[in-house]
Design an enzyme around this catalytic site. Structure first.
Site, PDB file in Angstrom:
ATOM      1  N   HIS A  58       0.983  -1.255  -0.001  1.00  0.00           N
ATOM      2  CA  HIS A  58       0.155  -0.029  -0.014  1.00  0.00           C
ATOM      3  C   HIS A  58       1.049   1.089   0.098  1.00  0.00           C
ATOM      4  O   HIS A  58       1.215   1.636   1.054  1.00  0.00           O
ATOM      5  CB  HIS A  58      -0.887   0.039   1.144  1.00  0.00           C
ATOM      6  CG  HIS A  58      -1.631  -1.292   1.627  1.00  0.00           C
ATOM      7  ND1 HIS A  58      -2.622  -1.534   0.842  1.00  0.00           N
ATOM      8  CD2 HIS A  58      -1.533  -2.094   2.516  1.00  0.00           C
ATOM      9  CE1 HIS A  58      -3.178  -2.868   1.191  1.00  0.00           C
ATOM     10  NE2 HIS A  58      -2.357  -3.094   2.112  1.00  0.00           N
ATOM     11  N   TYR A 121      -6.268   0.899  -3.072  1.00  0.00           N
ATOM     12  CA  TYR A 121      -7.623   1.201  -2.792  1.00  0.00           C
ATOM     13  C   TYR A 121      -8.094   2.635  -2.626  1.00  0.00           C
ATOM     14  O   TYR A 121      -9.333   3.198  -2.391  1.00  0.00           O
ATOM     15  CB  TYR A 121      -8.365   0.562  -1.491  1.00  0.00           C
ATOM     16  CG  TYR A 121      -7.283   0.606  -0.302  1.00  0.00           C
ATOM     17  CD1 TYR A 121      -7.261   1.605   0.632  1.00  0.00           C
ATOM     18  CD2 TYR A 121      -6.335  -0.348  -0.028  1.00  0.00           C
ATOM     19  CE1 TYR A 121      -6.798   1.940   1.862  1.00  0.00           C
ATOM     20  CE2 TYR A 121      -5.786  -0.205   1.204  1.00  0.00           C
ATOM     21  CZ  TYR A 121      -6.098   0.907   2.056  1.00  0.00           C
ATOM     22  OH  TYR A 121      -5.145   1.188   3.268  1.00  0.00           O
ATOM     23  N   HIS A 207     -10.875  -6.616  -1.328  1.00  0.00           N
ATOM     24  CA  HIS A 207     -10.186  -6.089  -0.085  1.00  0.00           C
ATOM     25  C   HIS A 207     -10.049  -7.330   1.043  1.00  0.00           C
ATOM     26  O   HIS A 207      -8.997  -7.740   1.386  1.00  0.00           O
ATOM     27  CB  HIS A 207     -10.386  -4.948   0.594  1.00  0.00           C
ATOM     28  CG  HIS A 207      -9.699  -4.473   1.626  1.00  0.00           C
ATOM     29  ND1 HIS A 207      -9.690  -4.879   3.028  1.00  0.00           N
ATOM     30  CD2 HIS A 207      -8.589  -3.423   1.714  1.00  0.00           C
ATOM     31  CE1 HIS A 207      -8.976  -4.225   3.756  1.00  0.00           C
ATOM     32  NE2 HIS A 207      -8.201  -3.579   3.043  1.00  0.00           N
ATOM     33  N   HIS A 236      -6.822  -9.924   1.527  1.00  0.00           N
ATOM     34  CA  HIS A 236      -6.301  -9.914   2.811  1.00  0.00           C
ATOM     35  C   HIS A 236      -7.204 -11.061   3.716  1.00  0.00           C
ATOM     36  O   HIS A 236      -8.556 -10.988   3.554  1.00  0.00           O
ATOM     37  CB  HIS A 236      -6.539  -8.639   3.554  1.00  0.00           C
ATOM     38  CG  HIS A 236      -5.846  -7.527   3.272  1.00  0.00           C
ATOM     39  ND1 HIS A 236      -6.393  -6.417   2.932  1.00  0.00           N
ATOM     40  CD2 HIS A 236      -4.437  -7.379   3.201  1.00  0.00           C
ATOM     41  CE1 HIS A 236      -5.440  -5.335   2.438  1.00  0.00           C
ATOM     42  NE2 HIS A 236      -4.315  -5.843   2.917  1.00  0.00           N
ATOM     43  N   GLU A 239      -5.653 -11.838   9.302  1.00  0.00           N
ATOM     44  CA  GLU A 239      -4.627 -11.197   9.786  1.00  0.00           C
ATOM     45  C   GLU A 239      -4.810 -11.077  11.448  1.00  0.00           C
ATOM     46  O   GLU A 239      -3.496 -11.224  11.852  1.00  0.00           O
ATOM     47  CB  GLU A 239      -4.612  -9.938   9.306  1.00  0.00           C
ATOM     48  CG  GLU A 239      -3.278  -9.116   9.537  1.00  0.00           C
ATOM     49  CD  GLU A 239      -3.182  -7.727   8.907  1.00  0.00           C
ATOM     50  OE1 GLU A 239      -4.366  -7.304   8.166  1.00  0.00           O
ATOM     51  OE2 GLU A 239      -2.090  -7.068   9.105  1.00  0.00           O
ATOM     52  N   HIS A 273      -1.283 -12.425   4.277  1.00  0.00           N
ATOM     53  CA  HIS A 273      -1.062 -12.654   5.657  1.00  0.00           C
ATOM     54  C   HIS A 273      -1.580 -14.277   5.994  1.00  0.00           C
ATOM     55  O   HIS A 273      -0.639 -14.799   6.478  1.00  0.00           O
ATOM     56  CB  HIS A 273      -2.086 -11.649   6.717  1.00  0.00           C
ATOM     57  CG  HIS A 273      -1.918 -10.261   6.301  1.00  0.00           C
ATOM     58  ND1 HIS A 273      -0.662  -9.646   6.446  1.00  0.00           N
ATOM     59  CD2 HIS A 273      -2.532  -9.181   5.836  1.00  0.00           C
ATOM     60  CE1 HIS A 273      -0.616  -8.350   6.170  1.00  0.00           C
ATOM     61  NE2 HIS A 273      -1.823  -8.166   5.892  1.00  0.00           N
ATOM     62  N   ASP A 324       3.880  -4.299   2.205  1.00  0.00           N
ATOM     63  CA  ASP A 324       2.619  -3.986   2.982  1.00  0.00           C
ATOM     64  C   ASP A 324       2.669  -2.389   3.595  1.00  0.00           C
ATOM     65  O   ASP A 324       2.441  -1.539   2.578  1.00  0.00           O
ATOM     66  CB  ASP A 324       2.365  -4.958   4.167  1.00  0.00           C
ATOM     67  CG  ASP A 324       0.726  -4.974   4.660  1.00  0.00           C
ATOM     68  OD1 ASP A 324       0.230  -3.868   4.195  1.00  0.00           O
ATOM     69  OD2 ASP A 324       0.468  -5.800   5.407  1.00  0.00           O
TER      70      ASP A 324
HETATM   71  C1  NGQ Z   1      -5.126  -2.181   4.654  1.00  0.00           C
HETATM   72  N1  NGQ Z   1      -3.848  -2.866   6.311  1.00  0.00           N
HETATM   73  O1  NGQ Z   1      -5.658  -2.191   3.609  1.00  0.00           O
HETATM   74  O2  NGQ Z   1      -4.341  -1.113   4.479  1.00  0.00           O
HETATM   75  C2  NGQ Z   1      -5.154  -2.909   5.798  1.00  0.00           C
HETATM   76  C3  NGQ Z   1      -5.960  -1.931   6.727  1.00  0.00           C
HETATM   77  C4  NGQ Z   1      -8.188  -2.943   6.531  1.00  0.00           C
HETATM   78  C5  NGQ Z   1      -3.673  -3.999   6.688  1.00  0.00           C
HETATM   79  N2  NGQ Z   1      -4.641  -5.185   6.903  1.00  0.00           N
HETATM   80  C6  NGQ Z   1      -7.600  -1.633   6.561  1.00  0.00           C
HETATM   81  N3  NGQ Z   1      -2.294  -4.539   7.396  1.00  0.00           N
HETATM   82  O3  NGQ Z   1      -7.997  -3.967   7.091  1.00  0.00           O
HETATM   83  O4  NGQ Z   1      -9.517  -2.695   6.525  1.00  0.00           O
HETATM   84 ZN    ZN Z   2      -2.692  -4.906   2.988  1.00  0.00          ZN
END
Ligand code: NGQ
Ligand code: ZN
Length: 457
Positions: A58, A121, A207, A236, A239, A273, A324
């Site tokens: 990101h 995103y 996401h 994801h 995590e 993750h 990340d």
């Molecule tokens: C992200 N980060 O998409 O940047 C996420 C946080 C979420 C990590 N998962 C946002 N490390 O999970 O909604």
């Molecule tokens: Zn991420």
């Protein structure tokens, strides 16, 4: 055709001496022949290894990395960090996104990453309104990658909800939110933006199961398949323990098990993750052919937990590494921390070496290259004919690498006190880093500094 000579190079068959590489006009390796003579070739200034793919980024989070390490009022966690992150991105415009991503990608190249999967995103303006051009911010990522000269798999993210069960998103998420139709426009525009560049590819990233319903997941994959039936899909999952609990409450199933059952996760997929898996999930994910996208420094920074590495790898599971949130921009450090997590948890050493005499560094580096290349859906990660000429020349002047050879170099680069393991970096047959220096480095840093000055004041 251009010729290069390496006294030592890591080929798919193992380390080889006196390798002659030929790189064609299109940036692909045409020949990699051990036991050759220098002839008229350019002599590479150290041992050569494939560049590492960074399978999860990101980019904008680079600008807040290291700035969230102060105690908060009520016990900090992943979720309190996420609040800070949402606040931080409120102030970012398209120019900022491009400046930060350019700086990050240059840092990645200098560290030995040669391509990156950007899980993107931040689609809309700070009030959550679509830009006139649906490719506005994603296009900035593609140009940043081009300016830096890094390979890119661009993964526009579909994000629609605040948690399991399709609940409404929060205000902090408004820049991410799309309808299926709106997302189709973003995806198509970005597929067009990367199409002409052979070092760039499109994919998609629903996401998480928190942000996407099962119907939306199917719809987004169908949209991608309409463009490219073999393109990568990243998500994801698992995590944080809380996500596992919420998923159980919603479906009676854990997140990785849900994906394996309901989405038929296969080799096109990267599960980012996959930290919290039970024994069955671990074995089933390993057998699925999907890649587990490990992000050790970020997972450490955010207090995520430990990945089931030993049983996953024993079952043939595929891995790659991602930066990340960019708490570190260093593939060697990510691999070290991956193994150190296992040592700290199990109170043992060399946990991920399965045969006597196995070099842990060699094995980790090779697996992460292969898994990263698969996750990005690009022909990289091997120094062999038909693969892109993406390589790293190691810096034998670093005292920790001196006198090392073969896998000993990778052991030392990952586990030793190395400060500067990388000397020169090539992507698609073009030198991007020479003696640790990137040609755009100074201009990028100047621009990045002025963005940071504004953001932090
Ligand atoms: C992200 N980060 O998409 O940047 C996420 C946080 C979420 C990590 N998962 C946002 N490390 O999970 O909604
Ligand atoms: Zn991420």
């Amino acid at each position: 055709m251009k010729a290069y000579f390496a006294e030592s190079a890591l080929l798919p068959t193992g380390w080889a001496d006196n390798v002659l590489f030929e790189v064609a006009q299109d940036g692909l390796i045409a020949k990699a022949e051990p036991g050759s003579a220098v002839a008229g070739a350019e002599r590479l200034r150290g041992a050569v290894i494939p560049g590492m793919p960074n399978l999860h980024s990101h980019a904008f989070q680079r600008a807040m990395a290291g700035l969230t390490e102060k105690g908060g009022p009520q016990g900090d966690s992943f979720w309190s960090w996420r609040k800070l992150m949402y606040g931080f991105l409120e102030n970012l415009g398209p120019d900022d996104v491009e400046a930060i991503a350019t700086q990050l990608y240059i840092e990645m190249l200098r560290a030995g990453y040669t391509c990156v999967a950007e899980f993107h995103y931040l689609h809309h303006d700070p009030l959550g309104r679509p830009y006139n051009n649906p490719a506005e911010t994603g296009g900035r990522i593609a140009s940043a990658a081009r300016t830096a000269g890094i390979g890119l798999t661009l993964l526009p993210v579909f994000y629609a909800h605040g948690n399991f069960g399709g609940i409404a998103p929060t205000g902090g998420q408004r820049r991410f939110i799309n309808s299926i139709d709106g997302f189709g426009r973003v995806l198509e525009a970005l597929a067009g933006a990367v199409k002409e560049d052979p070092a760039q590819r499109i994919g998609v990233a629903p996401h998480s199961l928190r942000a996407v319903t099962p119907e939306e997941l199917r719809a987004v994959i169908a949209q991608l398949e309409h463009i490219d039936a073999r393109a990568p899909i990243h998500i994801h999952a698992a995590e944080q323990q809380q996500e596992v609990d919420d998923c159980l409450g919603w479906s009676g199933t854990r997140p990785v098990a849900w994906l394996l059952d309901q989405a038929q996760t296969d080799a096109r997929w990267c599960i980012v993750h996959a930290t919290h898996m039970d024994a069955n999930e671990t074995i089933s994910l390993a057998r699925s052919g999907a890649v587990a996208g490990l992000c050790p420094t970020t997972e450490g920074d955010l207090g995520d937990g430990f990945f089931n590495a030993a049983s996953y790898l024993r079952a043939g599971g595929r891995i790659g590494i991602g930066g990340d949130s960019h708490a570190a921009v260093d593939p060697f450090l990510e691999l070290r921390l991956f193994e150190y997590g296992q040592r700290l948890k199990l109170e043992r050493r060399n946990v991920l070496a399965f045969a006597i005499g196995d070099s842990l560094g060699g094995q980790l580096y090779r697996s992460a290259c292969a898994g990263g290349a698969q996750a990005l859906g690009q022909n990289v990660g091997q120094l062999a004919p038909g693969f892109r000429a993406d390589w790293v020349v190691l810096n034998s002047d670093d005292p920790a690498l001196a006198e090392q050879s073969g896998d000993g170099l990778l052991d030392a680069a990952i586990f030793g006190p190395v400060r500067a393991p990388v000397r020169d970096v090539m992507v698609a047959g073009q030198w991007q880093v020479r003696d640790g220096v990137h040609a755009q480095g100074e201009a990028s840093l100047k621009r990045y500094r002025s963005v940071m000055k504004r953001l932090l004041n």
